[in-house]
Design an enzyme around this catalytic site. Structure first.
Site, short mmCIF file in Angstrom:
data_model
loop_
_atom_site.label_atom_id
_atom_site.label_comp_id
_atom_site.label_asym_id
_atom_site.label_seq_id
_atom_site.Cartn_x
_atom_site.Cartn_y
_atom_site.Cartn_z
N GLU A 114 -16.20 6.72 5.50
CA GLU A 114 -15.46 5.79 6.53
C GLU A 114 -15.23 6.90 7.75
O GLU A 114 -15.90 7.98 7.98
CB GLU A 114 -13.89 5.51 6.09
CG GLU A 114 -13.07 6.74 5.67
CD GLU A 114 -12.03 6.43 5.04
OE1 GLU A 114 -11.28 5.27 5.55
OE2 GLU A 114 -11.18 7.37 4.36
N LYS A 163 -2.93 6.92 1.04
CA LYS A 163 -2.54 7.39 2.57
C LYS A 163 -1.51 8.35 2.79
O LYS A 163 -0.21 8.16 2.68
CB LYS A 163 -2.10 6.09 3.35
CG LYS A 163 -2.08 6.10 4.81
CD LYS A 163 -2.33 4.86 5.40
CE LYS A 163 -2.13 4.91 7.21
NZ LYS A 163 -3.31 5.64 7.64
N ARG A 213 0.82 -1.05 0.09
CA ARG A 213 -0.05 0.12 0.05
C ARG A 213 0.95 1.30 -0.23
O ARG A 213 0.54 2.35 -0.61
CB ARG A 213 -1.16 0.07 1.40
CG ARG A 213 -1.95 1.08 1.09
CD ARG A 213 -3.17 0.89 2.28
NE ARG A 213 -2.61 1.15 3.76
CZ ARG A 213 -3.24 0.93 4.51
NH1 ARG A 213 -4.44 0.58 4.41
NH2 ARG A 213 -2.73 1.11 5.58
N1 PXG Z 1 -9.44 5.00 7.42
C1 PXG Z 1 -8.49 5.86 7.51
C2 PXG Z 1 -8.84 7.51 7.06
C3 PXG Z 1 -7.51 5.68 8.09
O1 PXG Z 1 -6.40 6.59 8.65
C4 PXG Z 1 -8.18 3.57 8.36
C5 PXG Z 1 -9.11 3.84 7.42
C6 PXG Z 1 -7.90 1.94 8.62
O2 PXG Z 1 -6.83 1.52 7.73
P1 PXG Z 1 -5.90 0.29 8.28
O3 PXG Z 1 -5.12 -0.11 7.17
O4 PXG Z 1 -5.13 0.99 9.40
O5 PXG Z 1 -6.88 -1.01 8.88
C7 PXG Z 1 -6.94 4.24 8.47
C8 PXG Z 1 -5.86 3.90 9.39
C9 PXG Z 1 -3.20 7.06 13.71
C10 PXG Z 1 -3.33 5.90 13.06
O6 PXG Z 1 -1.81 7.42 14.07
C11 PXG Z 1 -4.45 5.85 11.93
C12 PXG Z 1 -4.54 4.81 11.41
C13 PXG Z 1 -3.91 3.55 11.42
C14 PXG Z 1 -3.00 3.55 12.46
C15 PXG Z 1 -2.96 4.66 13.42
O7 PXG Z 1 -4.07 7.81 14.33
N2 PXG Z 1 -5.69 4.97 10.31
#
Ligand code: PXG
Length: 289
Positions: free
Chosen positions: A184, A151, A52
């Site tokens: 989301e 991301k 990713r």
């Molecule tokens: N949507 C958004 C906008 C995110 O930022 C997810 C979905 C979930 O994705 P994953 O691949 O983690 O299942 C995210 C992920 C933080 C932090 O530092 C944020 C995320 C993941 C880990 C830490 O706030 N967001």
């Protein structure tokens, strides 16, 4: 032992881990990142996160000067240098040092940063009782403006939504897209359960394709539960039998209330709890690099 941070092939003590103020990552939010977990000494879904990251980088014409395997090794070496078995890994690739002005192509070389730390999950009590969410006014970025599948280091869309939900006393904010459908949350993907089927917005709704989301879809299918990726409205949320959020940091967390309205009984649902258990089994049995 003092924490060490990886920057471009070197490990620096935390206090000395610094980047230039001329890095376009700082100046313009020009860069990409991943948040990854390590459980029992093994990086969870390492290849998926690395893939990713490279896709995000490619989408913004950012070159990463390491192969995927080299970058995976750098992550593992950083964990080992920090003697960490259970951790949160922040992998960042910035555009690098350049002149003032947007032009990304005047930047010298992209910078790779790896921070290994721990992450504060929601308190245990919220996993047992569910969290309160609100539907925020801030609309999720349109995929033709800044595609949510990337991301990127530009998280202001999500931060504005997070400010709204925190000001309202809620733990998470549910973001709609420009068509008014559910997209989301600020840092999590969203799922509902209706009539024993699991529903989640499709990628076309404008979401980050969460690694946890993909794992949960697989776990549900393995358990024989139907999963559908469908457009959903806010009314679908209010009428759901269960609602839960997924993310690397949050793992799987039940939602008790949305906009002060209870989801079903307001208690975490059966399917949510069984998926949470399966997810925890998966992460705790995970031990090969
Ligand atoms: N949507 C958004 C906008 C995110 O930022 C997810 C979905 C979930 O994705 P994953 O691949 O983690 O299942 C995210 C992920 C933080 C932090 O530092 C944020 C995320 C993941 C880990 C830490 O706030 N967001």
């Amino acid at each position: 032992m003092e924490p060490k941070v990886y920057i471009n092939g070197e490990l620096y003590p935390k206090e000395e881990a610094k980047v230039s103020v001329f890095d376009h990552g700082l100046l313009y939010g020009d860069g990409v990142f991943e948040g990854i977990r390590c459980y029992n000494g093994a990086v969870f879904k390492h290849s998926e996160h690395i893939d990713r990251l490279y896709s995000s980088a490619e989408a913004i014409s950012l070159e990463i000067h390491l192969t995927k395997d080299q970058l995976k090794d750098a992550v593992i070496n950083t964990l080992e240098a920090n003697n960490l078995k259970d951790s949160y890994i922040r992998l960042i690739v910035t555009r690098g040092v350049g002149k003032l002005g947007l032009d990304p192509f005047n930047c010298e070389t992209s910078q790779i940063i790896i921070i290994t730390d721990t992450i504060q999950l929601y308190p245990k009590e919220l996993y047992e009782n569910g969290l309160d969410a609100i539907i925020v006014q801030t609309i999720r970025n349109h995929s033709k403006a800044l595609n949510p599948t990337i991301k990127s280091m530009n998280y202001l869309n999500n931060i504005l939504a997070k400010i709204e939900c925190l000001n309202a006393g809620a733990a998470e904010g549910i973001m709609l897209n420009t068509d008014g459908y559910v997209a989301e949350c600020t840092g999590d993907n969203i799922f509902i359960v209706k009539d024993n089927e699991i529903l989640t917005p499709p990628v076309s709704a404008g979401i980050l394709v969460g690694i946890t989301r993909n794992v949960v879809i697989e776990l549900a299918k393995e358990a024989g539960v139907t999963v559908k990726e469908v457009q959903m409205t806010q009314d679908d949320l209010f009428e759901a039998d269960e609602c839960f959020l997924t993310g690397t940091a949050a793992e799987i967390i039940p939602v008790a209330n949305i906009d002060g309205r209870k989801i079903a009984t307001g208690k975490p649902g059966k399917i949510t709890l069984s998926l949470l258990k399966k997810y925890q089994e998966l992460t705790s049995s995970h031990s090969s690099l």
